[in-house]
Scaffold this motif. Structure first.
Motif, PDB file in Angstrom:
ATOM      1  N   ALA A   1       9.187  15.970  -0.477  1.00 52.40           N
ATOM      2  CA  ALA A   1       8.438  15.333   0.609  1.00 52.40           C
ATOM      3  C   ALA A   1       8.176  13.857   0.281  1.00 52.40           C
ATOM      4  CB  ALA A   1       7.122  16.064   0.848  1.00 52.40           C
ATOM      5  N   ALA A   2       7.816  13.587  -0.957  1.00 48.96           N
ATOM      6  CA  ALA A   2       7.554  12.206  -1.370  1.00 48.96           C
ATOM      7  C   ALA A   2       8.830  11.374  -1.322  1.00 48.96           C
ATOM      8  CB  ALA A   2       6.948  12.174  -2.770  1.00 48.96           C
ATOM      9  N   ARG A   3       9.955  11.958  -1.732  1.00 45.07           N
ATOM     10  CA  ARG A   3      11.240  11.230  -1.677  1.00 45.07           C
ATOM     11  C   ARG A   3      11.638  10.957  -0.229  1.00 45.07           C
ATOM     12  NH1 ARG A   3      14.285   9.449  -6.118  1.00 45.07           N
ATOM     13  NH2 ARG A   3      15.660   9.110  -4.374  1.00 45.07           N
ATOM     14  N   GLU A   4      11.387  11.912   0.637  1.00 50.05           N
ATOM     15  CA  GLU A   4      11.698  11.714   2.055  1.00 50.05           C
ATOM     16  C   GLU A   4      10.836  10.586   2.632  1.00 50.05           C
ATOM     17  OE1 GLU A   4      11.225  14.301   6.059  1.00 50.05           O
ATOM     18  OE2 GLU A   4      12.179  15.325   4.378  1.00 50.05           O
ATOM     19  N   GLN A   5       9.569  10.597   2.270  1.00 49.98           N
ATOM     20  CA  GLN A   5       8.661   9.554   2.736  1.00 49.98           C
ATOM     21  C   GLN A   5       9.084   8.190   2.170  1.00 49.98           C
ATOM     22  OE1 GLN A   5       4.528  10.063   1.650  1.00 49.98           O
ATOM     23  NE2 GLN A   5       3.847   8.912   3.436  1.00 49.98           N
ATOM     24  N   GLN A   6       9.531   8.167   0.923  1.00 52.88           N
ATOM     25  CA  GLN A   6       9.997   6.928   0.317  1.00 52.88           C
ATOM     26  C   GLN A   6      11.213   6.386   1.083  1.00 52.88           C
ATOM     27  OE1 GLN A   6      11.872   7.162  -3.552  1.00 52.88           O
ATOM     28  NE2 GLN A   6      11.033   5.164  -4.128  1.00 52.88           N
ATOM     29  N   GLY A   7      12.119   7.265   1.453  1.00 52.68           N
ATOM     30  CA  GLY A   7      13.287   6.848   2.229  1.00 52.68           C
ATOM     31  C   GLY A   7      12.888   6.255   3.573  1.00 52.68           C
ATOM     32  N   PHE A   8      11.915   6.880   4.217  1.00 51.87           N
ATOM     33  CA  PHE A   8      11.428   6.367   5.502  1.00 51.87           C
ATOM     34  C   PHE A   8      10.815   4.980   5.323  1.00 51.87           C
ATOM     35  CE2 PHE A   8       7.876   5.695   8.413  1.00 51.87           C
ATOM     36  CZ  PHE A   8       8.545   5.728   9.623  1.00 51.87           C
ATOM     37  N   ILE A   9       9.975   4.811   4.302  1.00 49.56           N
ATOM     38  CA  ILE A   9       9.308   3.526   4.056  1.00 49.56           C
ATOM     39  C   ILE A   9      10.331   2.440   3.761  1.00 49.56           C
ATOM     40  CG2 ILE A   9       7.809   2.282   2.422  1.00 49.56           C
ATOM     41  CD1 ILE A   9       6.128   4.896   2.279  1.00 49.56           C
TER      42      ILE A   9
ATOM     43  N   VAL B   1       0.826  -1.209   0.000  1.00 50.37           N
ATOM     44  CA  VAL B   1       0.000   0.000   0.000  1.00 50.37           C
ATOM     45  C   VAL B   1       0.863   1.262   0.000  1.00 50.37           C
ATOM     46  CG1 VAL B   1      -1.759   1.304   1.266  1.00 50.37           C
ATOM     47  CG2 VAL B   1      -1.871  -1.187   1.213  1.00 50.37           C
ATOM     48  N   ASP B   2       1.712   1.400   1.005  1.00 49.46           N
ATOM     49  CA  ASP B   2       2.468   2.638   1.179  1.00 49.46           C
ATOM     50  C   ASP B   2       3.517   2.856   0.086  1.00 49.46           C
ATOM     51  OD1 ASP B   2       0.926   2.922   3.408  1.00 49.46           O
ATOM     52  OD2 ASP B   2       2.529   2.551   4.852  1.00 49.46           O
ATOM     53  N   ARG B   3       4.285   1.813  -0.244  1.00 48.92           N
ATOM     54  CA  ARG B   3       5.324   1.954  -1.265  1.00 48.92           C
ATOM     55  C   ARG B   3       4.724   2.356  -2.613  1.00 48.92           C
ATOM     56  NH1 ARG B   3       9.076  -3.096  -2.226  1.00 48.92           N
ATOM     57  NH2 ARG B   3      10.557  -2.222  -0.753  1.00 48.92           N
ATOM     58  N   PRO B   4       3.691   1.661  -3.135  1.00 49.49           N
ATOM     59  CA  PRO B   4       3.109   2.076  -4.420  1.00 49.49           C
ATOM     60  C   PRO B   4       2.521   3.495  -4.380  1.00 49.49           C
ATOM     61  CG  PRO B   4       2.423  -0.157  -3.891  1.00 49.49           C
ATOM     62  CD  PRO B   4       3.127   0.381  -2.689  1.00 49.49           C
TER      63      PRO B   4
ATOM     64  N   VAL C   1       3.550   6.082  -2.548  1.00 49.34           N
ATOM     65  CA  VAL C   1       4.604   7.097  -2.580  1.00 49.34           C
ATOM     66  C   VAL C   1       5.299   7.126  -3.953  1.00 49.34           C
ATOM     67  CG1 VAL C   1       6.604   5.821  -1.680  1.00 49.34           C
ATOM     68  CG2 VAL C   1       6.328   8.214  -1.127  1.00 49.34           C
ATOM     69  N   ILE C   2       5.391   5.985  -4.612  1.00 45.24           N
ATOM     70  CA  ILE C   2       5.960   5.955  -5.971  1.00 45.24           C
ATOM     71  C   ILE C   2       5.070   6.749  -6.915  1.00 45.24           C
ATOM     72  CG2 ILE C   2       6.430   4.444  -7.951  1.00 45.24           C
ATOM     73  CD1 ILE C   2       7.497   2.384  -5.892  1.00 45.24           C
ATOM     74  N   ALA C   3       3.756   6.600  -6.767  1.00 42.23           N
ATOM     75  CA  ALA C   3       2.823   7.370  -7.592  1.00 42.23           C
ATOM     76  C   ALA C   3       2.932   8.863  -7.278  1.00 42.23           C
ATOM     77  CB  ALA C   3       1.396   6.884  -7.357  1.00 42.23           C
ATOM     78  N   SER C   4       3.129   9.203  -6.004  1.00 41.89           N
ATOM     79  CA  SER C   4       3.293  10.611  -5.617  1.00 41.89           C
ATOM     80  C   SER C   4       4.547  11.212  -6.233  1.00 41.89           C
ATOM     81  CB  SER C   4       3.365  10.746  -4.096  1.00 41.89           C
ATOM     82  OG  SER C   4       2.163  10.357  -3.506  1.00 41.89           O
ATOM     83  N   ILE C   5       5.619  10.442  -6.278  1.00 45.38           N
ATOM     84  CA  ILE C   5       6.878  10.918  -6.872  1.00 45.38           C
ATOM     85  C   ILE C   5       6.682  11.142  -8.373  1.00 45.38           C
ATOM     86  CG2 ILE C   5       9.241  10.235  -7.475  1.00 45.38           C
ATOM     87  CD1 ILE C   5       9.375   8.879  -4.678  1.00 45.38           C
ATOM     88  N   ALA C   6       6.029  10.199  -9.024  1.00 45.37           N
ATOM     89  CA  ALA C   6       5.784  10.339 -10.461  1.00 45.37           C
ATOM     90  C   ALA C   6       4.930  11.568 -10.754  1.00 45.37           C
ATOM     91  CB  ALA C   6       5.106   9.082 -11.002  1.00 45.37           C
ATOM     92  N   GLU C   7       3.916  11.793  -9.945  1.00 46.96           N
ATOM     93  CA  GLU C   7       3.049  12.954 -10.132  1.00 46.96           C
ATOM     94  C   GLU C   7       3.820  14.256  -9.903  1.00 46.96           C
ATOM     95  OE1 GLU C   7      -0.705  14.952  -7.851  1.00 46.96           O
ATOM     96  OE2 GLU C   7      -0.729  12.771  -8.073  1.00 46.96           O
ATOM     97  N   ALA C   8       4.656  14.277  -8.882  1.00 46.52           N
ATOM     98  CA  ALA C   8       5.437  15.480  -8.577  1.00 46.52           C
ATOM     99  C   ALA C   8       6.441  15.774  -9.678  1.00 46.52           C
ATOM    100  CB  ALA C   8       6.145  15.310  -7.234  1.00 46.52           C
ATOM    101  N   ARG C   9       6.986  14.720 -10.301  1.00 45.14           N
ATOM    102  CA  ARG C   9       7.949  14.921 -11.402  1.00 45.14           C
ATOM    103  C   ARG C   9       7.291  15.617 -12.588  1.00 45.14           C
ATOM    104  NH1 ARG C   9      11.174   9.281 -11.250  1.00 45.14           N
ATOM    105  NH2 ARG C   9      12.891  10.006  -9.962  1.00 45.14           N
ATOM    106  N   GLU C  10       6.014  15.339 -12.768  1.00 45.49           N
ATOM    107  CA  GLU C  10       5.293  15.934 -13.899  1.00 45.49           C
ATOM    108  C   GLU C  10       5.130  17.441 -13.743  1.00 45.49           C
ATOM    109  OE1 GLU C  10       1.610  13.844 -14.243  1.00 45.49           O
ATOM    110  OE2 GLU C  10       2.592  11.944 -14.739  1.00 45.49           O
ATOM    111  N   HIS C  11       5.280  17.945 -12.512  1.00 41.91           N
ATOM    112  CA  HIS C  11       5.114  19.375 -12.276  1.00 41.91           C
ATOM    113  C   HIS C  11       6.326  20.196 -12.679  1.00 41.91           C
ATOM    114  CE1 HIS C  11       1.984  18.072  -9.123  1.00 41.91           C
ATOM    115  NE2 HIS C  11       1.353  18.454 -10.222  1.00 41.91           N
TER     116      HIS C  11
END
Length: 158
Positions: A50-58, A24-27, A29-39
């Motif tokens: 923030a998403a990368r930091e959360q990914q590191g924590f997970i 749940v959490d890993r997918p 945050v990966i989707a959040s990173i992809a969405e943020a990259r599009e910006h």
């Protein structure tokens, strides 16, 4: 390699958390990173950082849990003959001989300890003093403010 004691419930909780992190959490945050990259520009993109930091924590938590599970010695108190002694996984009710205050603790592994829920680590001073004792025994526990005397009122193997 040293094994660390853990109750059956503690192992299940860690396995459930690991499953949630991976499925749940890993997918998410990966989707959040992809969405943020599009910006666009990543240097000034707070969502991306923030998403990368959360990914590191997970990812760190996943590694931590996998390490704990690989070194766990799961002890099922229900399979141990009832000796009446305080053992890892037992629930014990103790009485402070000075104040007559009663408290009940379940002795669990280090990662399962939660004093708010009366679950104490097997390596805590109180648990170390109680292990191997029986109902009616009196134990002395050294605490920062001195020594406290407890009487073991009841031992339950749940």
């Amino acid at each position: 390699m040293q094994k660390f004691p853990m109750t059956v419930e503690g192992e299940k909780a860690l396995r459930d958390e690991l499953q949630r992190l991976k499925s749940v959490d890993r997918p998410r945050v990966i989707a959040s990173i992809a969405e943020a990259r599009e910006h666009g520009d990543l240097k000034e993109n707070a969502e991306y950082h923030a998403a990368r930091e959360q990914q590191g924590f997970i990812e760190g938590r996943i590694q931590d849990i996998e390490g704990k599970l690989s070194n766990a010695q799961v002890i099922d108190i229900k399979t141990i003959p009832h000796s009446g002694k305080v053992l890892f996984g037992t629930t014990v009710r103790i009485i402070n001989t000075d104040t007559e205050e009663e408290v009940e603790y379940k002795i669990v592994g280090d990662d399962e300890a939660d004093i708010k829920n009366n679950r104490i680590s097997v390596s805590s001073p109180i648990a170390r003093a109680l292990i191997g004792k029986e109902e009616g025994d009196v134990v002395m526990v050294k605490i920062p403010s001195g020594t406290v005397e407890f009487e073991i009122d009841e031992v339950r193997h749940l």
